[in-house]
Write a protein that holds these residues in place. Structure first.
Motif, PDB file in Angstrom:
ATOM      1  N   ASN B 235       0.839  -1.196   0.031  1.00  0.00           N
ATOM      2  CA  ASN B 235       0.113   0.099   0.169  1.00  0.00           C
ATOM      3  C   ASN B 235       0.834   1.393   0.059  1.00  0.00           C
ATOM      4  O   ASN B 235       0.598   2.102  -1.022  1.00  0.00           O
ATOM      5  N   SER B 238       2.620   1.609  -3.352  1.00  0.00           N
ATOM      6  CA  SER B 238       1.867   2.079  -4.411  1.00  0.00           C
ATOM      7  C   SER B 238       1.737   3.300  -4.463  1.00  0.00           C
ATOM      8  O   SER B 238       1.524   4.161  -5.335  1.00  0.00           O
ATOM      9  N   GLU B 239       1.490   3.961  -3.083  1.00  0.00           N
ATOM     10  CA  GLU B 239       1.008   5.189  -2.999  1.00  0.00           C
ATOM     11  C   GLU B 239       2.195   6.265  -3.460  1.00  0.00           C
ATOM     12  O   GLU B 239       1.921   7.085  -4.084  1.00  0.00           O
ATOM     13  N   ASN B 242       2.916   6.092  -7.229  1.00  0.00           N
ATOM     14  CA  ASN B 242       2.020   6.132  -7.776  1.00  0.00           C
ATOM     15  C   ASN B 242       1.912   4.967  -9.176  1.00  0.00           C
ATOM     16  O   ASN B 242       1.675   5.428 -10.134  1.00  0.00           O
ATOM     17  N   VAL B 243       1.745   3.653  -8.422  1.00  0.00           N
ATOM     18  CA  VAL B 243       1.650   2.462  -9.519  1.00  0.00           C
ATOM     19  C   VAL B 243       0.582   1.794  -8.895  1.00  0.00           C
ATOM     20  O   VAL B 243       0.847   1.634  -7.592  1.00  0.00           O
ATOM     21  N   ARG B 244      -0.252   0.992  -9.475  1.00  0.00           N
ATOM     22  CA  ARG B 244      -1.214   0.147  -8.964  1.00  0.00           C
ATOM     23  C   ARG B 244      -0.534  -0.960  -8.158  1.00  0.00           C
ATOM     24  O   ARG B 244       0.461  -1.379  -8.226  1.00  0.00           O
ATOM     25  N   LYS B 245      -1.273  -1.270  -7.112  1.00  0.00           N
ATOM     26  CA  LYS B 245      -0.863  -2.101  -6.050  1.00  0.00           C
ATOM     27  C   LYS B 245      -0.496  -3.591  -6.609  1.00  0.00           C
ATOM     28  O   LYS B 245       0.431  -4.286  -6.292  1.00  0.00           O
ATOM     29  N   THR B 246      -1.466  -3.822  -7.637  1.00  0.00           N
ATOM     30  CA  THR B 246      -1.246  -5.356  -8.091  1.00  0.00           C
ATOM     31  C   THR B 246       0.242  -5.504  -8.898  1.00  0.00           C
ATOM     32  O   THR B 246       0.858  -6.525  -8.791  1.00  0.00           O
ATOM     33  N   ILE B 247       0.579  -4.371  -9.585  1.00  0.00           N
ATOM     34  CA  ILE B 247       1.810  -4.356 -10.250  1.00  0.00           C
ATOM     35  C   ILE B 247       3.111  -4.567  -9.030  1.00  0.00           C
ATOM     36  O   ILE B 247       3.965  -5.062  -9.278  1.00  0.00           O
ATOM     37  N   ILE B 248       2.711  -3.426  -8.172  1.00  0.00           N
ATOM     38  CA  ILE B 248       3.753  -3.526  -6.991  1.00  0.00           C
ATOM     39  C   ILE B 248       3.918  -5.129  -6.522  1.00  0.00           C
ATOM     40  O   ILE B 248       5.048  -5.480  -6.412  1.00  0.00           O
ATOM     41  N   GLU B 249       2.775  -5.655  -6.172  1.00  0.00           N
ATOM     42  CA  GLU B 249       2.954  -6.900  -5.623  1.00  0.00           C
ATOM     43  C   GLU B 249       3.695  -8.069  -6.551  1.00  0.00           C
ATOM     44  O   GLU B 249       4.644  -8.664  -6.102  1.00  0.00           O
ATOM     45  N   LYS B 250       3.377  -8.008  -7.990  1.00  0.00           N
ATOM     46  CA  LYS B 250       3.941  -8.747  -8.824  1.00  0.00           C
ATOM     47  C   LYS B 250       5.614  -8.617  -8.860  1.00  0.00           C
ATOM     48  O   LYS B 250       6.281  -9.481  -9.080  1.00  0.00           O
TER      49      LYS B 250
END
Lengths: 264, 264
Positions: B235, B238-239, B242-250
């Motif tokens: 979280n 991602s904030e 400024n990148v979507r959380k799903t992309i961060i997790e991947k």
């Protein structure tokens, strides 16, 4: 570099840094070298504007550019990287104004410190232990201070990290070291802030005292300079204040006489 | 004040300070309050230009003006004095970019420090001994640091000087205290400069490591942020990026897997 030159330089530096896009460019380049097109995309600023800012930064020695062959057979493109080091510091308070600014290229400060030091270059390396070739550039610059245990601890850790080959370990150690350096800098900042508060209050006391003692501008300037430099040399005072030596001597006599006999 | 506000403020501050006449005006006013006519004479700059600069300084809260009756029966004239405190610090190096900027009015920082402290205001005064009424403003602000012997020594000396009535003694003591404060600040500056050299070298190591590990910008930004903040919270990352959380997790999965198995 004379004090006057430094004044001129600081004006230029501040006018360059005043622009938030230029500061953002410098921040990005401090992480990795970059092309104008990339910077334009990342900062969401037109490529034309980026080029203008890079030109200002390059003309003022903040960055340098090298030509790189395009991998697609197009014309060569310019890649930009940061160049010099600057530390700028300005403290302003009701009774305080102080500006500091220093700039140095890679080896300059190292050489200067070695020249000023009693201990030879080789001797310093010997005292401080083996310094890896890769680290010499920046780390040797800090050698003369390494009697300080905080700095020495960080230097040793940094040497270990440079030689570490396991990426996992290396990342973990770097994380800890970054944190330790930041903590040290924060501690120093706090102490400096408090010294400034004490300096501000001391300056207030000086300004109040001087306004009690003296009436005219020459007397005031003379007393301020005397208290802050602790010199009574008429030649020095005359030069600093741009006032004739005979006037300085007359004023000094008057002030000394007044101070000797005056009680609050 | 949000980080964004601070960015905007720093732009303004730098654009105000970029002008050497305005810096010179602030330096003069930090010694004594002044009239535009005086400043014009002392700085050898037209009164019209001085007025323009004072307007800029006043609009940006650097100075304030009060009306003073003319002693010759003419119209009242404005006298200017410095208002706020600013500390500005910018460090730039090939692998470092850091800017700091803080501003505070008289009691703000005092209150904040007391609020954050476990010890009550009264208790702190009690611990640190009697603080004279006159000194409270600035000196109390530094109280929480006075476990530091350098600071405590200076505070005690300053208290003695405030109470000293013999002008001769007072001037001599002020001279010594100014020198001691300057020496302390210089020692701190030297240590900070060396910490910056070590930080610069550490950042270089981080940047090199990251360019070995990762190929694309998100991975690079993610790794940099991870090393400097030591957080893996998707979280937060991602904030910040400024990148979507799903992309961060991947991306995190990929990086962790790579780092665990990779040797240099």
């Amino acid at each position: 570099m004379s004090p006057e030159d430094e004044d001129i330089e600081l004006d230029v530096i501040l006018s360059v840094l005043e622009n938030p896009v230029r500061r953002e460019i410098l921040k990005r380049l401090s992480r990795e070298t970059n092309y104008p097109l990339q910077l334009s995309k990342e900062l969401n600023v037109s490529q034309q504007a980026i080029m203008k800012h890079l030109k200002v930064l390059e003309e003022n020695d903040f960055v340098e550019s090298t030509e790189e062959k395009s991998d697609k057979g197009g014309p060569p493109r310019k890649v930009y990287s940061p160049k010099r080091r600057y530390c700028i510091r300005i403290d302003i308070g009701p009774n305080t104004y102080q500006e500091e600014f220093y700039t140095y290229k890679k080896y300059d400060i190292v050489k200067k410190e070695f020249q000023e030091s009693d201990v030879s270059y080789e001797k310093q390396i010997e005292i401080k232990g083996k310094v890896t070739g890769e680290m010499k550039d920046e780390v040797v610059a800090a050698l003369p201070a390494f009697t300080d245990p905080d700095l020495e601890k960080i230097r040793i850790k940094l040497e270990e990290i440079v030689n570490e080959t396991n990426y996992n370990v290396k990342i973990n150690e770097l994380k800890l070291l970054v944190q330790e350096i930041e903590n040290n800098i924060n501690t120093i900042e706090t102490k400096r802030k408090r010294l400034l508060a004490l300096k501000e209050r001391t300056n207030q006391e000086i300004n109040t005292l001087i306004s009690h003692i003296s009436m005219n501008q020459i007397e005031k300037d003379l007393l301020t300079l005397y208290i802050k430099t602790n010199t009574l040399d008429p030649n020095f005072l005359s030069e600093q204040l741009n006032v004739r030596k005979t006037i300085i001597e007359k004023t000094l006599d008057k002030l000394v006489n007044f101070i000797e006999n005056k009680k609050d």
